[in-house]
Design an enzyme around this catalytic site. Structure first.
Site, short mmCIF file in Angstrom:
data_model
loop_
_atom_site.label_atom_id
_atom_site.label_comp_id
_atom_site.label_asym_id
_atom_site.label_seq_id
_atom_site.Cartn_x
_atom_site.Cartn_y
_atom_site.Cartn_z
N ARG A 163 28.00 50.79 36.40
CA ARG A 163 29.21 51.55 36.06
C ARG A 163 28.91 52.52 34.92
NH1 ARG A 163 34.51 48.36 33.97
NH2 ARG A 163 33.28 48.41 32.05
N ASP A 170 48.85 47.51 34.95
CA ASP A 170 47.82 47.34 33.94
C ASP A 170 47.15 48.70 33.73
OD1 ASP A 170 45.41 46.96 32.61
OD2 ASP A 170 45.06 44.99 33.49
N TYR A 200 41.19 49.28 23.12
CA TYR A 200 39.81 49.36 22.63
C TYR A 200 38.91 50.16 23.57
CZ TYR A 200 39.95 44.93 25.29
OH TYR A 200 40.19 43.95 26.22
N LYS A 201 39.47 50.67 24.66
CA LYS A 201 38.67 51.50 25.56
C LYS A 201 38.89 52.96 25.18
CE LYS A 201 39.20 48.04 29.25
NZ LYS A 201 37.84 47.50 29.30
N PHE A 241 41.87 43.15 37.84
CA PHE A 241 41.03 42.60 36.79
C PHE A 241 41.24 41.08 36.70
CE2 PHE A 241 39.65 41.67 32.48
CZ PHE A 241 38.43 42.30 32.47
#
Lengths: 416, 416
Positions: free
Chosen positions: A376, A203, A228-229, A126
Site C-alpha cells: 500500500r 468510518d 492521526y492519518k 476495517f
C-alpha cells in the site's frame, strides 16, 4: 511520458499547495514516506503548540488550564466540521478513539431503531469496525449482515442495497477502504439506507483530510474518524465523531460520562445530558492530543480539501504511470482503475508483497503491507512531492528488477 | 505547637522524600498548589520524554515508532501494577478514560453475573461513576441501589453490607471519596460483596499514588483510575484499569476493538480476543499520554507508596493543626477525624467556601471548591512541602480573618 526526475521536480514547482511541506518537521531528506495514511507527519505548529501546552499550560497554569482546555474538543471539532468535512460547527467533536466512538454511535443508532434486528456492514470493513459491530450484535441478539466486497474494487452500492430491508437498523461502512483505497458511494448508499428507514454510520478514517466527504449532500446520519492519518495529529490522538444536528438530542449515547452532563460541575444526582454534540463526550478529554488535532486540522483546512484531493489524484496518477512504465504487470493494481472511485492511497498486489515491503524499508522507502499480499502506497497530499513518488517508485523498480527482496524473510503465516 | 515558618522549614529539611520536588517543573515560587489531586504537576522527566517522543519518535521514526509504542500501555500498566498498586504485572493496562473503563468493566461484571438484577453504589460516588452505572442499569433493566453516605465521613461498610443480597451483581465504589477524602474499607466491603457472590469494581482516581491500595489483600476483582492526579501524567492522560488475573480470560469486554484482538495485524474475520489484560484495550492508544503515565508512575514507584502515604498523613495532620490554631471553628472539618480513614486531601466546610476559594486563588493559593460549600485542600506528597502548607494556611487565615473573601462573587446557584 517523461520518466525523468526533472519532470517530477517541475511538477513540484507548479504545485499550488507544495509550500505546505515546509510546515512539517522532515528531518530525513533521504526517506520517502508513503505511509501518511497510517501516521501523518509532525506539523511544526503542532510541535510548538505541544511544547507550550506542556510547559506553560500544564506546568505553569496547572488546574487553571482547564479554563482553556474545557472546550478544546469542541473547538477542534468545529475546525474539522467546517474545514475538513463541510458540515456545521457543533456537529463534530473530539472524543475517545474511533473504536469507542463507533461503539457509542452504533449503539445509539440501534436504540433509535428499536425492533429492527439487522446491522449491515461489509467484509472489507476495517477490522475494529467489524469487531465492534459483531460485539454489539451479539450483546443484543441482532444479526450482523456482512456483505461480500471485492477487496480491490470496494463497496458495491448495489450489493449493499440488496442487503437492505425494513429490518435493518444500521448500515455501517468505511468511506475509503483501508486496503484498496476504494471510495464508497456515500450518497447512493445513504439514500438507499434511508429509503428502508435505516441509519448510516460512516468510518472516515481514510478519507477525512484527503477527499471531499459528502456528509451533507448524502444526508448521512453519523460518522467517526481518526485524526492521526491525514489530519496529522500524532500517534493515538483522539478521534472525532459526527452526529447530524437534528439527531443529537434524541440519540441515547450509551456511556453516560460526566463530560456529557448538563452543569457538569454541579455534580448532581442523575444523568441529565446536554442536547448538543457534547452529549457524545464521556470522560476527561486528552489535552495534548486535542491541541494536536486542532493544529493538524487547521493546516488541512487552510490547504483546502478540494486542493488536497486534486493533488492526491495527480500523485496517484503519476504513481500508476511510473508503475506501468517501470514495473509493467509485475505489480497488479489492487485499487479501482476509475479515478473517481479512489481515495488518497494506491495498492498493488504481489505474491511477495511482504518481502518487497521489507526491502523498501531497508532502502529508505516506507510503504505499508496489507493482507493479503498487498503493498500500500499512501500519498498524503500535504507533504508528499512528485519527486518523492519518483524516488520511491525508482527504488521499488530496482528492488523488483534485481529480485533483492528475496533476501528478506517471507511473511509470517498470520499476515499473508 | 510551633506555628512558625521555621518549624515548617525544619520539617521539610527532615523529609525523606523531600528531594522529589526538584524533579518537577515549578516555575512560580509564590504559588501554593493545593490541587495536585485534580491535576498533578509536570515532572521534568515527562517533559523531556514528551519532547523526544514528539520530535524524534513521531517526527523522525514516523510509523516505525509503533515498534516501540505498541506495548506502551502494558509497560506503563506494569509500572502502576508493581510500583503503585502492589499487584502483579499483567493485571493493569492503560486504556481510554476512567469513565469508559468503568463502563467496560461494569458491563463485563454484569455479564459475568447473569440473572442478578442489582448494582450497588453510594450517593457520594464521583458523578461520572454514578452516571455510567445509571446508564448501564437503565439499558439492562437493572436496579441501581444507591446507598446513602455521609459526605464527610465516607462510605460506611455496614450500610453497604446491609444493601447486599444474592441479587447483587456488582458493587462499585470509590476508594477515596472525591469530596471528603474519606478512605473506604476495601477489605471489609470486598469481603462482604464476595460473600453474596457479587463482584467489586473500585474507582482509584483519588487513591492511586497517594495511599496503599489493598487490591491484593482484599481480593478485589476490578478497578479503574485516572493518571492525571497523583500519577502526574497531565491533563486528560489515559486511564488505567485493573482486572484480577483469574478473571481476565472469562470476562466479556463489551467494546470489541482491534487492540484486544489476537494477531491484531492479521486483521482477520471475527473477533477473537486475547486472554490477557490487553483484552480490555479497545482502539489505538494515545502515545504521548502513555509516555506521560510511564514517567509519572515511575516517579511514584520510586518514591514508594508507603513513603508517600506517610508524608501525606503528616502534611494533613499539620494542616489540621494550623487550622485549629489559626482558624478555630470557622472552618469545619469535612474529612474523617480518624487518620486511618483519610486519603491525601482534606476538606473544610464553610457557608462561603466558593468565595473563599476565589480569594485564595487571587492570593496565589490554589485549592478546589466542591459542592456543597466545601473547600478542598490537596496535599500531593511528591512535591508539596510543609512550608507550602504553612504559606497556604497563613493566606487562608488572613482571608478569613479579614473577611476579604466577601468581595468575591458568590457561587452560581448550580455549584453551591
Amino acid at each position: 511520458m517523461d520518466l525523468s526526475r526533472q519532470y517530477a521536480e517541475a511538477r513540484d514547482a507548479q504545485d499550488p499547495i507544495g509550500h505546505f511541506r515546509a510546515r512539517f518537521h522532515i528531518p530525513d531528506g533521504h526517506l520517502v514516506y508513503f505511509d501518511g495514511n497510517s501516521l501523518g507527519r509532525l506539523p511544526l505548529a503542532t510541535r510548538d503548540r505541544l511544547l507550550d501546552a506542556i510547559e506553560r499550560e500544564w506546568g505553569g497554569d496547572l488546574i487553571r488550564g482547564w479554563d482553556t482546555w474545557i472546550d478544546l474538543a469542541g473547538r477542534a471539532g468545529d475546525v474539522i466540521a467546517e474545514g475538513v468535512l463541510d458540515v456545521a460547527p457543533g456537529e463534530v467533536i473530539l472524543s475517545d478513539s474511533s473504536s469507542v466512538n463507533l461503539f457509542k454511535l452504533a449503539s445509539a443508532a440501534l436504540d433509535a431503531n428499536p425492533g429492527r434486528r439487522v446491522i449491515v456492514t461489509d467484509d472489507d470493513n476495517f477490522p475494529t469496525d467489524r469487531y465492534v459491530l459483531e460485539g454489539l450484535a451479539q450483546a443484543r441478539g441482532l444479526q450482523l449482515r456482512v456483505v461480500p466486497t471485492d477487496i480491490d474494487e470496494g463497496v458495491d452500492p448495489a450489493r449493499i442495497a440488496a442487503a437492505l430491508d425494513d429490518d435493518v437498523a444500521l448500515v455501517c461502512l468505511s468511506h475509503v477502504a483501508y486496503r484498496s483505497g476504494a471510495l464508497a458511494d456515500m450518497v447512493a448508499i445513504t439514500t438507499a439506507a434511508h429509503r428502508v428507514g435505516a441509519l448510516t454510520l460512516w468510518d472516515l478514517c481514510h478519507s477525512a483530510g484527503s477527499v471531499p466527504v459528502p456528509l451533507r449532500q448524502s444526508g448521512a446520519d453519523l460518522a467517526v474518524g481518526c485524526t492521526y492519518k491525514y489530519l496529522n495529529a500524532g500517534p493515538g490522538a483522539p478521534a472525532f465523531l459526527f452526529v447530524r444536528r437534528d439527531l443529537q438530542a434524541r440519540l441515547r449515547q450509551p456511556i453516560w460520562g460526566w463530560f456529557g452532563q448538563r452543569d457538569q460541575f454541579a455534580m448532581g444526582a442523575g444523568y441529565d445530558p446536554v442536547e448538543s454534540i457534547e452529549r457524545f463526550q464521556v470522560g476527561t478529554p486528552p489535552v495534548l492530543g486535542g491541541y494536536a488535532v486542532l493544529e493538524g486540522a487547521r493546516i488541512t483546512a487552510e490547504a483546502g480539501v478540494a486542493n488536497l484531493a486534486a493533488k492526491s489524484a495527480e500523485l496517484l496518477r503519476y504513481t500508476l504511470r511510473l508503475n506501468d512504465a517501470w514495473l509493467g504487470d509485475r505489480l497488479t493494481l489492487a485499487t479501482p482503475s476509475d479515478p473517481a472511485r479512489r481515495g488518497s492511497h494506491v495498492t498493488f498486489h504481489h505474491p511477495q508483497a511482504w518481502q518487497i515491503c521489507q526491502a523498501l524499508k531497508a532502502a529508505g522507502v516506507i510503504p505499508d503491507f496489507r493482507t493479503p499480499q498487498r503493498l500500500r502506497i499512501g500519498l498524503a497530499p500535504l507533504y508528499t512531492r512528485f519527486v518523492d513518488v519518483w524516488e520511491g517508485m525508482a527504488r521499488l523498480r530496482d528492488i523488483v528488477d534485481s529480485g533483492s527482496y528475496e533476501a528478506f524473510e517471507p511473511a509470517l503465516g498470520r499476515v499473508t
